[in-house]
Design a protein around this motif. Structure first.
Motif, short mmCIF file in Angstrom:
data_model
loop_
_atom_site.label_atom_id
_atom_site.label_comp_id
_atom_site.label_asym_id
_atom_site.label_seq_id
_atom_site.Cartn_x
_atom_site.Cartn_y
_atom_site.Cartn_z
N ALA A 65 0.93 -1.21 0.12
CA ALA A 65 0.02 -0.03 -0.14
C ALA A 65 0.87 1.23 -0.04
CB ALA A 65 -0.84 -0.04 1.29
N SER A 66 0.58 2.32 -0.70
CA SER A 66 0.99 3.56 -0.80
C SER A 66 0.57 4.17 0.45
CB SER A 66 0.91 4.28 -1.96
OG SER A 66 -0.53 4.45 -2.18
N THR A 67 1.34 5.27 1.03
CA THR A 67 1.00 5.97 2.30
C THR A 67 0.91 7.39 2.26
OG1 THR A 67 3.42 6.04 2.79
CG2 THR A 67 2.09 3.89 3.38
N TYR A 68 1.25 7.87 1.08
CA TYR A 68 1.43 9.56 1.20
C TYR A 68 0.12 10.18 1.76
CZ TYR A 68 -1.40 8.78 -3.16
OH TYR A 68 -2.52 8.27 -4.09
N PRO A 69 0.32 11.51 2.48
CA PRO A 69 -0.73 12.02 2.93
C PRO A 69 -1.45 13.22 1.95
CG PRO A 69 1.36 13.24 3.59
CD PRO A 69 1.61 12.05 2.61
N ALA A 70 -2.52 13.76 2.27
CA ALA A 70 -2.82 14.99 1.42
C ALA A 70 -1.57 15.72 0.87
CB ALA A 70 -3.86 15.76 2.27
N HIS A 71 -2.08 16.29 -0.32
CA HIS A 71 -1.05 17.06 -1.01
C HIS A 71 -0.23 18.29 -0.05
CE1 HIS A 71 1.26 18.47 -4.46
NE2 HIS A 71 0.75 19.90 -4.40
N VAL A 72 -1.10 18.83 0.68
CA VAL A 72 -0.65 19.96 1.50
C VAL A 72 0.48 19.53 2.42
CG1 VAL A 72 -2.13 19.68 3.51
CG2 VAL A 72 -1.36 22.03 3.13
N SER A 73 0.79 18.24 2.68
CA SER A 73 1.89 17.78 3.37
C SER A 73 2.85 16.90 2.86
CB SER A 73 1.10 16.84 4.73
OG SER A 73 0.44 17.76 5.54
N GLY A 74 2.86 16.98 1.50
CA GLY A 74 4.02 16.47 0.68
C GLY A 74 3.55 14.91 0.56
N LEU A 75 4.56 13.99 0.56
CA LEU A 75 4.72 12.55 0.22
C LEU A 75 5.01 11.94 1.49
CD1 LEU A 75 6.56 12.42 -3.22
CD2 LEU A 75 4.13 12.56 -2.90
N VAL A 76 5.43 12.47 2.54
CA VAL A 76 5.87 11.70 3.76
C VAL A 76 4.95 11.87 4.80
CG1 VAL A 76 7.63 10.98 5.41
CG2 VAL A 76 8.31 11.74 3.15
N THR A 77 4.01 10.88 5.19
CA THR A 77 3.02 10.94 6.16
C THR A 77 3.48 10.81 7.59
OG1 THR A 77 0.70 10.34 6.53
CG2 THR A 77 2.67 8.50 6.34
N ASP A 78 2.69 11.52 8.59
CA ASP A 78 2.96 11.32 9.98
C ASP A 78 1.75 10.18 10.43
OD1 ASP A 78 0.39 12.63 10.44
OD2 ASP A 78 1.30 13.47 12.05
N SER A 79 2.03 9.76 11.64
CA SER A 79 1.04 8.73 12.09
C SER A 79 -0.62 9.01 12.24
CB SER A 79 1.45 8.48 13.52
OG SER A 79 2.87 7.61 13.43
N ALA A 80 -0.59 10.43 12.14
CA ALA A 80 -2.07 10.74 12.32
C ALA A 80 -2.80 10.78 11.09
CB ALA A 80 -2.03 12.14 12.85
N ALA A 81 -1.67 11.48 9.95
CA ALA A 81 -2.52 11.45 8.72
C ALA A 81 -2.62 10.10 8.28
CB ALA A 81 -1.74 12.21 7.76
N GLY A 82 -1.84 9.06 8.46
CA GLY A 82 -1.55 7.89 8.05
C GLY A 82 -2.71 6.95 8.82
N ALA A 83 -2.85 7.19 10.16
CA ALA A 83 -4.33 6.72 10.71
C ALA A 83 -5.59 7.21 9.98
CB ALA A 83 -4.06 6.84 12.19
N THR A 84 -5.64 8.44 9.89
CA THR A 84 -6.82 8.86 9.46
C THR A 84 -7.18 8.13 7.97
OG1 THR A 84 -6.58 11.16 10.51
CG2 THR A 84 -7.88 11.03 8.53
#
Length: 429
Positions: A65-84
């Motif tokens: 699975a890919s894990t990138y967050p919303a565009h506003v946060s770039g390509l590296v997610t944190d745990s909160a955006a990842g969990a959301t």
């Protein structure tokens, strides 16, 4: 022929998916990228046999699975955006707790399960109001609002009921405060409360359960050698959640991530072992309860772990197997000693060279400095490398158990996991 086979396969899986799982167990290995699951295979291998044995992760791998967050946060997610993404099926900004980029609350699969009358719970080794469990149960515009998130776990209701029937992990600092004692409030509301993991096996199954076992996150697995804490919490959670209408349980091996943030390979392997024991128990549970689906993945990868570094074609997990405590606790003992190297040797089980002894003894009498010296020693002995103390954008593996597992096969996005779960749970599109 290939197209026909694919179509027939999809039709078969569609028929299976039409039958709703009674129980859904979502497991998140926080920070658990492909390198750490591979490393665990070699760490867990029996050196007395010529083959490399499969692990529980190998047995149930279905995709990536890919894990990138919303565009506003770039390509590296944190745990909160990842969990959301994993709980609500929506990409959001780093720091978001089940809210979208406009900070509007998002329905989560756990909350939807509660709407349907299923029981729900979380069992994690972090504090229960940490990013991942919080993103399944409540909503907040920042993961840092720990007190407010803890408050929401009591204050937010679904159909007049608490969102979570079972809560197991750390969190005294946030649930027992000068301004509010949420533990007492849950007790008054009928929850059975425990504060010691040794009490897990003796709880009344007919009552909702709150178990808090540390100020924040729980003790490291290496510091609880006789207590596979995540497995014990998972077993107890399932016991309390089983009912005719089914349940949704979130399980998180939270501290795989924390170990990798500290570039601590010994703790990372111990946390992976704690998680593996939990999955082996779930493997048996699914065999005995074929109406249960287990999905396992990571929110992101952490640390840029390299199992084989410095141009050397080798990785040696043996030095990681004899520690008597976590490196941070060994460091705390070592800085109190006149000869820190003797403490490090005794606690790690390693025979130090004169050069290594000298380096340890010359290290500043500071816990962080000593911790770094110990982890560097273990990296050198095992030939482990790291590229970061943060997260990376590497795709993560997806594992699944149960007759619905192929619904998560192939390369997917992390948001596809909850979208599929919502569909299985009958949520209108």
């Amino acid at each position: 022929m290939k197209y026909l086979a694919t179509a027939l396969l999809a039709a078969t899986f569609g028929l299976q998916a039409a039958e709703q799982p009674k129980n859904i167990i979502m497991v998140v290995g926080d920070g658990m990228g492909p390198a750490v699951t591979t490393g665990y295979r070699y760490f867990a291998d029996n050196p007395d046999t010529p083959e490399i044995e499969d692990t529980v992760f190998d047995r149930h791998l279905v995709g990536m699975a890919s894990t990138y967050p919303a565009h506003v946060s770039g390509l590296v997610t944190d745990s909160a955006a990842g969990a959301t993404a994993l709980s609500a099926g929506v990409k959001s900004y780093n720091g978001a707790i089940a809210v979208d980029v406009d900070k509007k609350p998002l329905p989560t699969v756990l909350q939807w399960a509660k709407e349907k009358g299923m029981k729900t719970g979380v069992a994690v080794t972090s504090q229960i109001n940490h990013a991942t469990p919080a993103s399944y149960a409540v909503h907040n515009d920042s993961r840092k609002n720990y007190d407010a998130i803890a408050d929401s776990m009591f204050d937010h209701k679904i159909n007049g009921q608490f969102v979570l029937d079972v809560m197991l992990g750390g969190g005294w600092d946030y649930f027992i405060r000068d301004d509010r004692n949420i533990v007492d409030e849950f007790k008054q509301a009928g929850y059975h409360y425990i504060s010691d993991v040794n009490q897990l096996s003796n709880t009344p199954a007919d009552k909702p359960l709150l178990g808090l076992f540390a100020d924040t996150g729980m003790d490291w697995a290496l510091d609880m050698p006789n207590q596979p804490r995540l497995k014990a919490m998972t077993e107890t959670a399932v016991k309390h959640l089983e009912n005719d209408k089914g349940f949704f349980l979130l399980v998180e091996g939270s501290q795989v991530d924390w170990a990798e943030h500290g570039n601590d390979i010994a703790s990372a392997m111990a946390e992976m072992h704690d998680l593996a024991l939990t999955l082996e128990w779930l493997e048996q549970y699914v065999e005995q309860h074929p109406d249960t689906l287990v999905v396992v993945t990571a929110d992101h990868s952490t640390g840029g772990l390299t199992i084989g570094a410095n141009g050397k074609y080798e990785w040696k997990p043996a030095p990681l197997k004899s520690l008597k405590a976590s490196p941070i606790n060994i460091a705390r003992l070592a800085v109190k000693s006149k000869t820190p190297s003797s403490v490090v040797a005794e606690q790690t089980g390693l025979r130090l060279t004169s050069k290594e002894k000298k380096a340890i003894n010359k290290t500043e009498k500071d816990e962080k400095a000593m911790f770094k010296a110990i982890t560097k020693l273990l990296d050198k002995r095992s030939n482990t490398g790291w590229t970061s103390s943060g997260h990376t954008a590497v795709d993560v593996q997806v594992f699944a158990m149960g007759k619905w597992k192929q619904q998560f096969a192939g390369h997917i996005d992390n948001t596809d996991i909850p979208k599929t779960l919502f569909q299985m749970l009958g949520k209108p599109q």
